[in-house]
Design a protein around this motif. Structure first.
Motif, PDB file in Angstrom:
ATOM      1  N   GLY A  20       0.869  -1.315   0.064  1.00  0.00           N
ATOM      2  CA  GLY A  20      -0.138   0.011   0.134  1.00  0.00           C
ATOM      3  C   GLY A  20       0.707   1.207   0.074  1.00  0.00           C
ATOM      4  N   PHE A  21       2.130   1.229   0.036  1.00  0.00           N
ATOM      5  CA  PHE A  21       2.916   2.174   0.259  1.00  0.00           C
ATOM      6  C   PHE A  21       3.138   3.315  -0.963  1.00  0.00           C
ATOM      7  CE2 PHE A  21       7.205   4.739  -0.236  1.00  0.00           C
ATOM      8  CZ  PHE A  21       6.954   5.549   0.870  1.00  0.00           C
ATOM      9  N   PRO A  22       3.047   2.630  -2.158  1.00  0.00           N
ATOM     10  CA  PRO A  22       3.045   3.578  -3.273  1.00  0.00           C
ATOM     11  C   PRO A  22       1.692   4.442  -3.400  1.00  0.00           C
ATOM     12  CG  PRO A  22       3.684   1.479  -4.144  1.00  0.00           C
ATOM     13  CD  PRO A  22       3.408   1.044  -2.712  1.00  0.00           C
ATOM     14  N   ASP A  23       0.703   3.892  -3.163  1.00  0.00           N
ATOM     15  CA  ASP A  23      -0.677   4.720  -2.934  1.00  0.00           C
ATOM     16  C   ASP A  23      -0.564   5.889  -1.944  1.00  0.00           C
ATOM     17  OD1 ASP A  23      -1.834   3.304  -4.931  1.00  0.00           O
ATOM     18  OD2 ASP A  23      -2.936   1.915  -3.566  1.00  0.00           O
ATOM     19  N   ARG A  24      -0.135   5.489  -0.666  1.00  0.00           N
ATOM     20  CA  ARG A  24       0.141   6.438   0.349  1.00  0.00           C
ATOM     21  C   ARG A  24       1.229   7.606  -0.281  1.00  0.00           C
ATOM     22  NH1 ARG A  24       2.354   4.148   5.335  1.00  0.00           N
ATOM     23  NH2 ARG A  24       1.263   5.853   6.549  1.00  0.00           N
ATOM     24  N   LEU A  25       2.133   7.107  -0.821  1.00  0.00           N
ATOM     25  CA  LEU A  25       3.055   8.158  -1.354  1.00  0.00           C
ATOM     26  C   LEU A  25       2.568   9.163  -2.399  1.00  0.00           C
ATOM     27  CD1 LEU A  25       6.088   9.236  -1.988  1.00  0.00           C
ATOM     28  CD2 LEU A  25       6.345   7.425  -3.398  1.00  0.00           C
ATOM     29  N   ALA A  26       1.698   8.416  -3.296  1.00  0.00           N
ATOM     30  CA  ALA A  26       1.107   9.261  -4.216  1.00  0.00           C
ATOM     31  C   ALA A  26       0.172  10.298  -3.518  1.00  0.00           C
ATOM     32  CB  ALA A  26       0.233   8.388  -5.277  1.00  0.00           C
ATOM     33  N   ALA A 189       1.944   8.062  10.650  1.00  0.00           N
ATOM     34  CA  ALA A 189       0.504   8.712  10.695  1.00  0.00           C
ATOM     35  C   ALA A 189      -0.358   8.062   9.730  1.00  0.00           C
ATOM     36  CB  ALA A 189       0.601  10.238  10.492  1.00  0.00           C
ATOM     37  N   ASP A 190      -1.615   7.751  10.250  1.00  0.00           N
ATOM     38  CA  ASP A 190      -2.567   7.290   9.039  1.00  0.00           C
ATOM     39  C   ASP A 190      -2.824   8.214   8.003  1.00  0.00           C
ATOM     40  OD1 ASP A 190      -3.206   5.334  11.017  1.00  0.00           O
ATOM     41  OD2 ASP A 190      -4.799   6.505  12.054  1.00  0.00           O
ATOM     42  N   ASP A 191      -2.475   9.416   8.118  1.00  0.00           N
ATOM     43  CA  ASP A 191      -2.681  10.181   6.903  1.00  0.00           C
ATOM     44  C   ASP A 191      -1.545  11.206   6.844  1.00  0.00           C
ATOM     45  OD1 ASP A 191      -3.064  12.349   5.149  1.00  0.00           O
ATOM     46  OD2 ASP A 191      -5.045  12.584   5.716  1.00  0.00           O
ATOM     47  N   PRO A 192      -0.315  10.584   5.996  1.00  0.00           N
ATOM     48  CA  PRO A 192       0.781  11.202   5.897  1.00  0.00           C
ATOM     49  C   PRO A 192       0.740  12.788   5.666  1.00  0.00           C
ATOM     50  CG  PRO A 192       0.964   8.940   5.049  1.00  0.00           C
ATOM     51  CD  PRO A 192      -0.266   9.326   5.314  1.00  0.00           C
ATOM     52  N   ALA A 193       0.017  13.175   4.290  1.00  0.00           N
ATOM     53  CA  ALA A 193      -0.237  14.202   3.915  1.00  0.00           C
ATOM     54  C   ALA A 193      -0.451  15.252   5.126  1.00  0.00           C
ATOM     55  CB  ALA A 193      -1.145  14.290   2.798  1.00  0.00           C
ATOM     56  N   ALA A 194      -1.520  14.627   5.942  1.00  0.00           N
ATOM     57  CA  ALA A 194      -1.884  15.733   6.878  1.00  0.00           C
ATOM     58  C   ALA A 194      -0.805  15.967   7.951  1.00  0.00           C
ATOM     59  CB  ALA A 194      -3.173  14.910   7.372  1.00  0.00           C
ATOM     60  N   ALA A 195      -0.105  14.734   8.293  1.00  0.00           N
ATOM     61  CA  ALA A 195       1.164  14.763   9.175  1.00  0.00           C
ATOM     62  C   ALA A 195       2.019  16.048   8.910  1.00  0.00           C
ATOM     63  CB  ALA A 195       1.562  13.507   9.718  1.00  0.00           C
TER      64      ALA A 195
END
Length: 202
Positions: A20-26, A189-195
């Motif tokens: 799932g990392f590529p989607d979180r990265l994107a 974090a659950d939401d890296p972008a928000a973190a």
């Protein structure tokens, strides 16, 4: 958008990544401009690293984000990555020779001004110092604002702040560093972008 003189964002992968990392990265890259991603896995297994690089390269290339790998000069060359990140000044000259003038060669130099200068003189494209807060390295050293302030004033090689980037540390370093490198500060974090957003001024 970040102001013109604001430091650029540099991401460091978690030590292990899952499917799932590529989607979180994107999602993070789509939320905030990022200059570079360092693939910094705990493993030294080349097959694992190659699969990881292949998994994230489509995400980074589509968004014009540089992709470098920690330590593996030969792998960076073989996979056609943008460059390599080394632990220390030693090896910078050899990496430059192996990868060519266009590759990114960076070096992490702890809190040592001397090592940073050696890395810059050997041809590093950037020098990273850290940690910037917390317990420090094995010897307890912290890369403080005085180091970044001096470097930004005296040295032309771009400087990266990484490790222990709390909200307070980011605010202090914002005017005196070229890049802020975030790793576990955002990925845990659950939401890296928000973190990431929460760590940045404004």
């Amino acid at each position: 958008m970040a102001e013109p003189d604001a430091p650029q964002i540099y991401l460091v992968s978690p030590p292990e990544i899952d499917a799932g990392f590529p989607d979180r990265l994107a999602a993070l890259l789509d939320a905030r401009p990022v200059a570079c991603l360092r693939l910094a896995l705990a493993t030294r297994d080349e097959d694992t690293l190659t699969r990881a690089a292949d998994a994230v390269r489509g995400v980074t290339e589509a968004r014009d984000v540089a992709l470098v790998v920690a330590e593996h000069v030969a792998l960076a060359g073989r996979l056609g990555l943008d460059g390599v990140h080394l632990a220390g000044a030693r090896g910078v000259r050899a990496a430059r020779k192996a990868l060519g003038a266009d590759a990114i060669v960076g070096a992490f130099c702890g809190a040592s001004r001397h090592d940073g200068m050696n890395a810059g003189e050997a041809g590093a494209d950037y020098v990273a110092f850290g940690p910037c807060s917390g317990a420090g390295l094995g010897d307890g050293q912290i890369a403080g604002a005085d180091l970044f302030g001096w470097w930004s004033e005296m040295i032309e090689v771009p400087v990266v702040a990484e490790g222990g980037l709390t909200e307070d540390a980011v605010r202090t370093l914002w005017p005196i560093t070229d890049f802020l490198a975030f790793g576990e500060e955002v990925w845990r974090a659950d939401d890296p972008a928000a973190a990431l957003r929460a760590l940045l001024p404004g």
